[in-house]
Design an enzyme around this catalytic site. Structure first.
Site, PDB file in Angstrom:
ATOM      1  N   SER A  13      19.282  -0.849  17.298  1.00 33.11           N
ATOM      2  CA  SER A  13      18.917  -2.177  17.846  1.00 33.11           C
ATOM      3  C   SER A  13      19.916  -2.405  18.882  1.00 33.11           C
ATOM      4  CB  SER A  13      19.018  -3.105  16.679  1.00 33.11           C
ATOM      5  OG  SER A  13      20.374  -3.642  16.449  1.00 33.11           O
ATOM      6  N   LYS A  83      29.210  -8.871   7.806  1.00 36.33           N
ATOM      7  CA  LYS A  83      28.583  -9.313   6.874  1.00 36.33           C
ATOM      8  C   LYS A  83      27.626  -8.556   6.120  1.00 36.33           C
ATOM      9  CE  LYS A  83      25.321 -11.793   9.916  1.00 36.33           C
ATOM     10  NZ  LYS A  83      23.954 -11.194   9.549  1.00 36.33           N
ATOM     11  N   ASP A  84      27.092  -7.376   6.828  1.00 36.86           N
ATOM     12  CA  ASP A  84      26.212  -6.524   6.198  1.00 36.86           C
ATOM     13  C   ASP A  84      26.784  -5.501   5.289  1.00 36.86           C
ATOM     14  OD1 ASP A  84      24.132  -7.617   7.515  1.00 36.86           O
ATOM     15  OD2 ASP A  84      24.330  -6.452   9.346  1.00 36.86           O
ATOM     16  N   THR A 126      13.851 -17.465   7.941  1.00 37.41           N
ATOM     17  CA  THR A 126      14.899 -16.793   7.488  1.00 37.41           C
ATOM     18  C   THR A 126      14.979 -16.010   6.331  1.00 37.41           C
ATOM     19  OG1 THR A 126      17.287 -17.105   6.988  1.00 37.41           O
ATOM     20  CG2 THR A 126      15.723 -18.742   6.452  1.00 37.41           C
ATOM     21  N   SER A 128      17.453 -15.109   4.623  1.00 40.80           N
ATOM     22  CA  SER A 128      18.681 -15.348   4.106  1.00 40.80           C
ATOM     23  C   SER A 128      18.615 -16.509   2.722  1.00 40.80           C
ATOM     24  CB  SER A 128      19.851 -15.728   4.810  1.00 40.80           C
ATOM     25  OG  SER A 128      20.952 -16.215   4.288  1.00 40.80           O
ATOM     26  N   LEU A 129      19.077 -16.180   1.577  1.00 36.01           N
ATOM     27  CA  LEU A 129      18.948 -17.389   0.588  1.00 36.01           C
ATOM     28  C   LEU A 129      19.897 -18.442   0.871  1.00 36.01           C
ATOM     29  CD1 LEU A 129      18.779 -15.304  -2.586  1.00 36.01           C
ATOM     30  CD2 LEU A 129      16.978 -16.368  -1.543  1.00 36.01           C
ATOM     31  N   ARG A 130      21.207 -17.714   1.502  1.00 38.85           N
ATOM     32  CA  ARG A 130      22.154 -18.955   1.603  1.00 38.85           C
ATOM     33  C   ARG A 130      21.891 -19.753   2.932  1.00 38.85           C
ATOM     34  NH1 ARG A 130      25.419 -18.953   6.001  1.00 38.85           N
ATOM     35  NH2 ARG A 130      24.388 -17.033   6.895  1.00 38.85           N
ATOM     36  N   ARG A 131      21.171 -19.444   3.879  1.00 40.34           N
ATOM     37  CA  ARG A 131      20.494 -20.124   5.002  1.00 40.34           C
ATOM     38  C   ARG A 131      19.408 -21.000   4.253  1.00 40.34           C
ATOM     39  NH1 ARG A 131      20.689 -15.418   9.746  1.00 40.34           N
ATOM     40  NH2 ARG A 131      22.940 -15.745  10.409  1.00 40.34           N
ATOM     41  N   ARG A 154      12.430 -11.222   9.202  1.00 42.21           N
ATOM     42  CA  ARG A 154      13.459 -10.043   9.318  1.00 42.21           C
ATOM     43  C   ARG A 154      13.108  -9.186  10.516  1.00 42.21           C
ATOM     44  NH1 ARG A 154      13.451  -5.708   5.468  1.00 42.21           N
ATOM     45  NH2 ARG A 154      15.502  -5.040   6.771  1.00 42.21           N
ATOM     46  N   ASN A 156      15.338  -7.311  14.290  1.00 39.61           N
ATOM     47  CA  ASN A 156      16.420  -7.482  15.096  1.00 39.61           C
ATOM     48  C   ASN A 156      16.275  -8.834  15.916  1.00 39.61           C
ATOM     49  OD1 ASN A 156      14.847  -7.316  17.470  1.00 39.61           O
ATOM     50  ND2 ASN A 156      14.770  -5.034  17.358  1.00 39.61           N
ATOM     51  N   VAL A 157      17.152  -9.260  16.508  1.00 37.64           N
ATOM     52  CA  VAL A 157      17.046 -10.590  17.099  1.00 37.64           C
ATOM     53  C   VAL A 157      15.905 -10.734  18.022  1.00 37.64           C
ATOM     54  CG1 VAL A 157      18.534 -11.999  18.696  1.00 37.64           C
ATOM     55  CG2 VAL A 157      19.752 -10.946  17.013  1.00 37.64           C
ATOM     56  N   GLN A 158      15.687  -9.944  18.853  1.00 41.32           N
ATOM     57  CA  GLN A 158      14.673  -9.925  19.693  1.00 41.32           C
ATOM     58  C   GLN A 158      13.132 -10.015  19.158  1.00 41.32           C
ATOM     59  OE1 GLN A 158      17.068  -7.824  20.217  1.00 41.32           O
ATOM     60  NE2 GLN A 158      17.671  -8.054  22.346  1.00 41.32           N
ATOM     61  N   THR A 159      13.149  -9.525  17.850  1.00 41.90           N
ATOM     62  CA  THR A 159      12.000  -9.523  16.970  1.00 41.90           C
ATOM     63  C   THR A 159      11.697 -10.885  16.567  1.00 41.90           C
ATOM     64  OG1 THR A 159      11.956  -7.013  16.649  1.00 41.90           O
ATOM     65  CG2 THR A 159      10.776  -8.549  15.067  1.00 41.90           C
ATOM     66  N   ARG A 160      12.752 -11.409  16.044  1.00 38.68           N
ATOM     67  CA  ARG A 160      12.847 -12.716  15.479  1.00 38.68           C
ATOM     68  C   ARG A 160      12.416 -13.735  16.469  1.00 38.68           C
ATOM     69  NH1 ARG A 160      17.492 -12.830  10.930  1.00 38.68           N
ATOM     70  NH2 ARG A 160      17.509 -10.448  10.619  1.00 38.68           N
ATOM     71  N   CYS A 249      23.276  -9.837  -1.820  1.00 39.88           N
ATOM     72  CA  CYS A 249      22.443 -10.707  -1.115  1.00 39.88           C
ATOM     73  C   CYS A 249      21.307 -11.395  -2.043  1.00 39.88           C
ATOM     74  CB  CYS A 249      21.546 -10.043  -0.136  1.00 39.88           C
ATOM     75  SG  CYS A 249      20.527  -8.712  -0.608  1.00 39.88           S
TER      76      CYS A 249
END
Length: 300
Positions: A13, A83-84, A126, A128-131, A154, A156-160, A249
């Site tokens: 990515s 974080k990953d 999102t 993420s369960l945390r988010r 889910r 990459n940033v551009q996909t999102r 996660c």
């Protein structure tokens, strides 16, 4: 020192490559005659974008391919978003260096000019369960009288960002660090609302780049030159808390630490069963293990 080429593994990515180039640049700037070569790999986590991570192995799906390549000697180092990283590394490997922490905050991203008030329901993307837990709680203040529904997102940033632009979501939550590293912080197509770390607690290691390598790589001398002591101390504490909680996660847990006026400040949240717990601790930088144990006790 004889010129040496260090092979650094990275995901394909754009963000992963940018982050790995930050490490390569830091190594170059040591003045020790280092050359670097990027080795790009696709991980299982990059291939399976239609499922939540917790359905097929959790965080480790982004790391396993690189750990195997390190152990086989195909690469010398691997760069990860801290974080990953899973809690346990493969035997023979270690976090060899930690770069200075970028902005650790989470950011609500919406399209420029959009107004989410009056929608009745706000759809947030999102995975993420945390988010999810924290945006649903924050939503009562952000959009009074409206419900917040989170949908899996889910890629990459551009996909999102592309899925946001297509209208699949009213807003999405991303890490400020990634947006800044990609040069998207001033992008006029979007509006960003940053959450402070006290109320919207980041993931452990968020904003930190971790360099993984073999214990016997022989690169310790040069890696010490790019290692940021404060970021390493914070990452050590945050990973210790997650390890004590046996967290992956599969449940919403946030843990963030920072050094202020010579003291270590620790913020955390967890949601287990029906109960949400939060902690805010202060302690000595020299007592990371003790602080981690107090934090884990308060979140368990």
């Amino acid at each position: 020192m004889k010129e040496k080429t260090i092979r650094i593994g990275t995901r394909r990515s754009e963000l992963a490559v940018v982050q790995t180039n930050l490490v390569a640049e830091a190594l170059l700037n040591t003045g020790m005659g280092i050359k670097t070569e990027l080795v790009l790999k696709q991980t299982e986590g990059d291939r399976l974008l239609d499922k939540p991570l917790l359905e097929f192995g959790g965080k480790g799906v982004f790391v396993t391919a690189f750990e195997q390549a390190l152990l086989r000697g195909e690469i010398d180092l691997a760069v990860h978003s801290a974080k990953d990283m899973p809690m346990e590394l493969e035997e023979g490997l270690k976090i060899a260096a930690v770069l200075k922490r970028e902005d650790p905050r989470d950011v609500l991203v919406t399209l420029a000019g959009s107004d989410l008030s009056g929608n009745g329901e706000v759809v947030i993307g999102t995975s993420s369960l945390r988010r999810r837990m924290q945006i649903q709680k924050a939503g009562a203040d952000l959009w009074p009288g409206q419900t917040v529904r989170c949908e899996n997102l889910r890629g990459n940033v551009q996909t999102r960002l592309g899925k946001l632009a297509e209208g699949n979501y009213d807003g999405i939550i991303l890490a400020a660090a990634g947006l800044k590293r990609l040069g998207l912080w001033e992008d006029s197509r979007y509006q960003y609302q940053c959450f402070d770390c006290e109320t919207f607690i980041p993931a452990g290691g968020q904003g930190i780049l971790a360099v993984e390598g073999r214990i016997d790589s022989g690169l310790d001398a040069v890696l010490r030159l790019v290692d940021d002591e404060e970021a390493r101390q914070c990452l050590t504490l945050e990973r210790k808390v997650l390890r004590l909680l046996n967290a992956g996660c599969h449940e919403p847990i946030g843990i963030y630490s920072r050094i202020k006026d010579g003291k270590m400040e620790v913020l955390g949240m967890s949601h287990r069963g029906e109960e949400t717990k939060k902690i805010h601790l202060w302690g000595e930088v020299t007592e990371l293990d003790h602080l981690a144990e107090l934090a884990a006790r308060g979140l368990s």
